[in-house]
Design a protein around this motif. Structure first.
Motif, PDB file in Angstrom:
ATOM      1  N   LEU A 162       0.808  -1.219   0.000  1.00 12.51           N
ATOM      2  CA  LEU A 162       0.000   0.000   0.000  1.00 12.51           C
ATOM      3  C   LEU A 162       0.842   1.271   0.000  1.00 12.51           C
ATOM      4  O   LEU A 162       0.443   2.278  -0.591  1.00 12.51           O
ATOM      5  N   THR A 163       1.996   1.246   0.660  1.00 13.74           N
ATOM      6  CA  THR A 163       2.857   2.434   0.627  1.00 13.74           C
ATOM      7  C   THR A 163       3.453   2.636  -0.760  1.00 13.74           C
ATOM      8  O   THR A 163       3.742   3.766  -1.152  1.00 13.74           O
ATOM      9  N   LEU A 164       3.616   1.554  -1.486  1.00  9.30           N
ATOM     10  CA  LEU A 164       4.125   1.660  -2.857  1.00  9.30           C
ATOM     11  C   LEU A 164       3.180   2.500  -3.711  1.00  9.30           C
ATOM     12  O   LEU A 164       3.615   3.269  -4.584  1.00  9.30           O
ATOM     13  N   LYS A 165       1.876   2.386  -3.426  1.00 12.78           N
ATOM     14  CA  LYS A 165       0.868   3.128  -4.174  1.00 12.78           C
ATOM     15  C   LYS A 165       0.398   4.393  -3.449  1.00 12.78           C
ATOM     16  O   LYS A 165      -0.488   5.096  -3.934  1.00 12.78           O
ATOM     17  N   GLY A 166       0.981   4.662  -2.266  1.00 17.63           N
ATOM     18  CA  GLY A 166       0.575   5.826  -1.489  1.00 17.63           C
ATOM     19  C   GLY A 166      -0.838   5.715  -0.951  1.00 17.63           C
ATOM     20  O   GLY A 166      -1.537   6.731  -0.801  1.00 17.63           O
ATOM     21  N   GLU A 167      -1.267   4.492  -0.611  1.00 17.77           N
ATOM     22  CA  GLU A 167      -2.649   4.267  -0.195  1.00 17.77           C
ATOM     23  C   GLU A 167      -2.790   3.830   1.265  1.00 17.77           C
ATOM     24  O   GLU A 167      -3.874   3.451   1.698  1.00 17.77           O
ATOM     25  N   LEU A 168      -1.705   3.892   2.016  1.00 20.39           N
ATOM     26  CA  LEU A 168      -1.765   3.525   3.432  1.00 20.39           C
ATOM     27  C   LEU A 168      -1.960   4.795   4.254  1.00 20.39           C
ATOM     28  O   LEU A 168      -1.077   5.647   4.308  1.00 20.39           O
ATOM     29  N   ASP A 169      -3.118   4.911   4.920  1.00 20.90           N
ATOM     30  CA  ASP A 169      -3.405   6.139   5.660  1.00 20.90           C
ATOM     31  C   ASP A 169      -3.442   5.924   7.174  1.00 20.90           C
ATOM     32  O   ASP A 169      -3.972   6.755   7.909  1.00 20.90           O
ATOM     33  N   VAL A 170      -2.889   4.795   7.644  1.00 21.25           N
ATOM     34  CA  VAL A 170      -2.780   4.551   9.085  1.00 21.25           C
ATOM     35  C   VAL A 170      -1.331   4.221   9.420  1.00 21.25           C
ATOM     36  O   VAL A 170      -0.584   3.714   8.571  1.00 21.25           O
ATOM     37  N   ASN A 171      -0.932   4.518  10.645  1.00 25.03           N
ATOM     38  CA  ASN A 171       0.425   4.218  11.091  1.00 25.03           C
ATOM     39  C   ASN A 171       0.465   2.775  11.580  1.00 25.03           C
ATOM     40  O   ASN A 171       0.340   2.487  12.762  1.00 25.03           O
ATOM     41  N   ILE A 172       0.639   1.860  10.643  1.00 25.01           N
ATOM     42  CA  ILE A 172       0.560   0.437  10.949  1.00 25.01           C
ATOM     43  C   ILE A 172       1.746  -0.038  11.788  1.00 25.01           C
ATOM     44  O   ILE A 172       1.726  -1.133  12.360  1.00 25.01           O
ATOM     45  N   SER A 173       2.765   0.790  11.886  1.00 25.01           N
ATOM     46  CA  SER A 173       3.934   0.445  12.700  1.00 25.01           C
ATOM     47  C   SER A 173       3.552   0.238  14.165  1.00 25.01           C
ATOM     48  O   SER A 173       4.193  -0.546  14.871  1.00 25.01           O
ATOM     49  N   VAL A 174       2.512   0.927  14.619  1.00 22.46           N
ATOM     50  CA  VAL A 174       2.067   0.793  16.010  1.00 22.46           C
ATOM     51  C   VAL A 174       1.690  -0.653  16.302  1.00 22.46           C
ATOM     52  O   VAL A 174       2.097  -1.238  17.315  1.00 22.46           O
ATOM     53  N   LEU A 175       0.887  -1.243  15.416  1.00 25.87           N
ATOM     54  CA  LEU A 175       0.458  -2.632  15.585  1.00 25.87           C
ATOM     55  C   LEU A 175       1.656  -3.571  15.590  1.00 25.87           C
ATOM     56  O   LEU A 175       1.751  -4.482  16.424  1.00 25.87           O
ATOM     57  N   SER A 176       2.576  -3.345  14.666  1.00 23.03           N
ATOM     58  CA  SER A 176       3.738  -4.224  14.554  1.00 23.03           C
ATOM     59  C   SER A 176       4.647  -4.128  15.773  1.00 23.03           C
ATOM     60  O   SER A 176       5.174  -5.141  16.257  1.00 23.03           O
ATOM     61  N   ILE A 177       4.825  -2.922  16.285  1.00 22.89           N
ATOM     62  CA  ILE A 177       5.660  -2.731  17.479  1.00 22.89           C
ATOM     63  C   ILE A 177       5.021  -3.441  18.676  1.00 22.89           C
ATOM     64  O   ILE A 177       5.710  -4.121  19.451  1.00 22.89           O
ATOM     65  N   CYS A 178       3.712  -3.300  18.818  1.00 24.71           N
ATOM     66  CA  CYS A 178       3.009  -3.982  19.918  1.00 24.71           C
ATOM     67  C   CYS A 178       3.150  -5.497  19.793  1.00 24.71           C
ATOM     68  O   CYS A 178       3.352  -6.200  20.798  1.00 24.71           O
ATOM     69  N   ALA A 179       3.058  -6.005  18.566  1.00 23.40           N
ATOM     70  CA  ALA A 179       3.207  -7.442  18.339  1.00 23.40           C
ATOM     71  C   ALA A 179       4.617  -7.910  18.693  1.00 23.40           C
ATOM     72  O   ALA A 179       4.806  -8.989  19.275  1.00 23.40           O
ATOM     73  N   LEU A 180       5.612  -7.104  18.354  1.00 23.91           N
ATOM     74  CA  LEU A 180       6.997  -7.446  18.684  1.00 23.91           C
ATOM     75  C   LEU A 180       7.215  -7.470  20.197  1.00 23.91           C
ATOM     76  O   LEU A 180       7.873  -8.381  20.725  1.00 23.91           O
ATOM     77  N   VAL A 181       6.683  -6.476  20.879  1.00 27.16           N
ATOM     78  CA  VAL A 181       6.829  -6.426  22.338  1.00 27.16           C
ATOM     79  C   VAL A 181       6.146  -7.632  22.978  1.00 27.16           C
ATOM     80  O   VAL A 181       6.711  -8.288  23.865  1.00 27.16           O
ATOM     81  N   PHE A 182       4.942  -7.936  22.526  1.00 27.79           N
ATOM     82  CA  PHE A 182       4.225  -9.079  23.082  1.00 27.79           C
ATOM     83  C   PHE A 182       4.962 -10.382  22.787  1.00 27.79           C
ATOM     84  O   PHE A 182       5.014 -11.296  23.627  1.00 27.79           O
ATOM     85  N   THR A 183       5.560 -10.490  21.598  1.00 27.33           N
ATOM     86  CA  THR A 183       6.346 -11.673  21.244  1.00 27.33           C
ATOM     87  C   THR A 183       7.519 -11.853  22.199  1.00 27.33           C
ATOM     88  O   THR A 183       7.817 -12.971  22.642  1.00 27.33           O
ATOM     89  N   ALA A 184       8.189 -10.759  22.525  1.00 26.63           N
ATOM     90  CA  ALA A 184       9.324 -10.824  23.457  1.00 26.63           C
ATOM     91  C   ALA A 184       8.866 -11.266  24.846  1.00 26.63           C
ATOM     92  O   ALA A 184       9.523 -12.090  25.495  1.00 26.63           O
ATOM     93  N   VAL A 185       7.726 -10.727  25.296  1.00 26.79           N
ATOM     94  CA  VAL A 185       7.192 -11.101  26.611  1.00 26.79           C
ATOM     95  C   VAL A 185       6.836 -12.586  26.641  1.00 26.79           C
ATOM     96  O   VAL A 185       7.138 -13.302  27.604  1.00 26.79           O
ATOM     97  N   VAL A 186       6.190 -13.048  25.571  1.00 31.95           N
ATOM     98  CA  VAL A 186       5.815 -14.470  25.482  1.00 31.95           C
ATOM     99  C   VAL A 186       7.059 -15.350  25.498  1.00 31.95           C
ATOM    100  O   VAL A 186       7.090 -16.401  26.158  1.00 31.95           O
ATOM    101  N   ALA A 187       8.104 -14.924  24.786  1.00 33.60           N
ATOM    102  CA  ALA A 187       9.340 -15.710  24.735  1.00 33.60           C
ATOM    103  C   ALA A 187       9.984 -15.830  26.112  1.00 33.60           C
ATOM    104  O   ALA A 187      10.454 -16.917  26.505  1.00 33.60           O
TER     105      ALA A 187
END
Length: 268
Positions: A162-187
């Motif tokens: 979507l960024t390739l086409k300029g069509e992403l209008d949300v900061n999806i990095s927030v979700l990914s960062i939260c997923a990474l943090v939760f993954t570390a906690v689970v580990a």
């Protein structure tokens, strides 16, 4: 490695669940995603789904008999995985058709059903391994691991398109960062439980810590986290290059982790 097809299949199947749900959710929320982008993403997911199905059959001693596995649906989580995952891929195909026909209402409806079926498919996949004879697998960590792979890979995969086409209008990095943090906690919780568990569980932890892939995964995980923090803080970093790099690094990280999942598990 005999389990390599399973490593690839589980990672790819979880990737397409995360990617599909992300695209469907974003499409429900706004009108920014073009027909071309929607088709490009869904066709890519279908290709990945097809590859994952072909790879999964390589694990079978007699691949031509694979359809017979569904006969044990009432008692076998493997049979349920096959049925639900096949249905999920079929629904993605139907969803793709409604992108082609530009029928948003119908693809929204199909998206609800496909998302539920996809979640059941991944749940069934995780349940295959949650057996008492393998202490390292027999716990909620296996469920967390499989669904976190979807959260880590799927959204970034879609974001790169979507960024390739300029069509992403949300900061999806927030979700990914939260997923990474939760993954570390689970580990951390997972290895703590292994070290306090049965001798076979302790041995699994020892083999994992001694394996080079474990430390390589930590490095790739850290790199991905750094890239996503940068994209979260700086809108100029939310571009196809950053998201593609983060996806590739996370994909490698998940492959390493899944390899260790199979390679280090000790049978009672």
């Amino acid at each position: 490695m005999h389990d390599l097809p399973l490593v690839i299949f589980t990672i790819l199947s979880q990737l397409i669940l995360g990617g599909f749900v992300t695209l469907w959710w974003l499409d429900r929320k706004n009108d920014n995603i073009s027909r071309k982008s929607g088709l490009l993403i869904t066709i890519s997911l279908l290709v990945i789904g097809g590859i994952s199905l072909l790879v999964s059959m390589l694990h079978l001693g007699q691949p031509l008999y694979a359809p017979r596995a569904i006969l044990n649906f009432k008692v076998s989580w493997l049979s349920r995985e096959i049925v639900f995952y096949g249905a999920f891929v079929g629904l993605i195909l139907l969803y793709t058709w409604f992108w082609f026909k530009e029928n948003r209402a119908k693809r929204t409806m199909i998206g609800w059903v496909a998302s539920i079926i996809g979640v059941i498919a991944i749940f069934s996949s995780a349940k295959i391994y949650m057996i008492p004879s393998y202490p390292a697998w027999n716990g909620v960590n296996t469920l967390f691991t499989f669904f976190l792979t979807s959260l880590l890979l799927g959204p970034i995969f879609v974001a790169a398109f979507l960024t390739l086409k300029g069509e992403l209008d949300v900061n999806i990095s927030v979700l990914s960062i939260c997923a990474l943090v939760f993954t570390a906690v689970v580990a951390v919780g997972y290895f703590s439980a292994l070290l306090a568990g049965l001798p076979e569980a302790v041995e699994t932890a020892r083999l994992t810590f001694q394996h080079g892939f474990f430390w390589a995964r930590i490095v790739t995980f850290t790199i991905a986290f750094g890239l996503l923090i940068l994209s979260y803080k700086n809108s100029n970093m939310r571009n196809v290059k950053v998201f593609s790099a983060a996806f590739i690094v996370l994909f490698v990280s998940e492959l390493l982790g899944r390899y260790l999942f199979y390679e280090t598990a000790i049978h009672l």
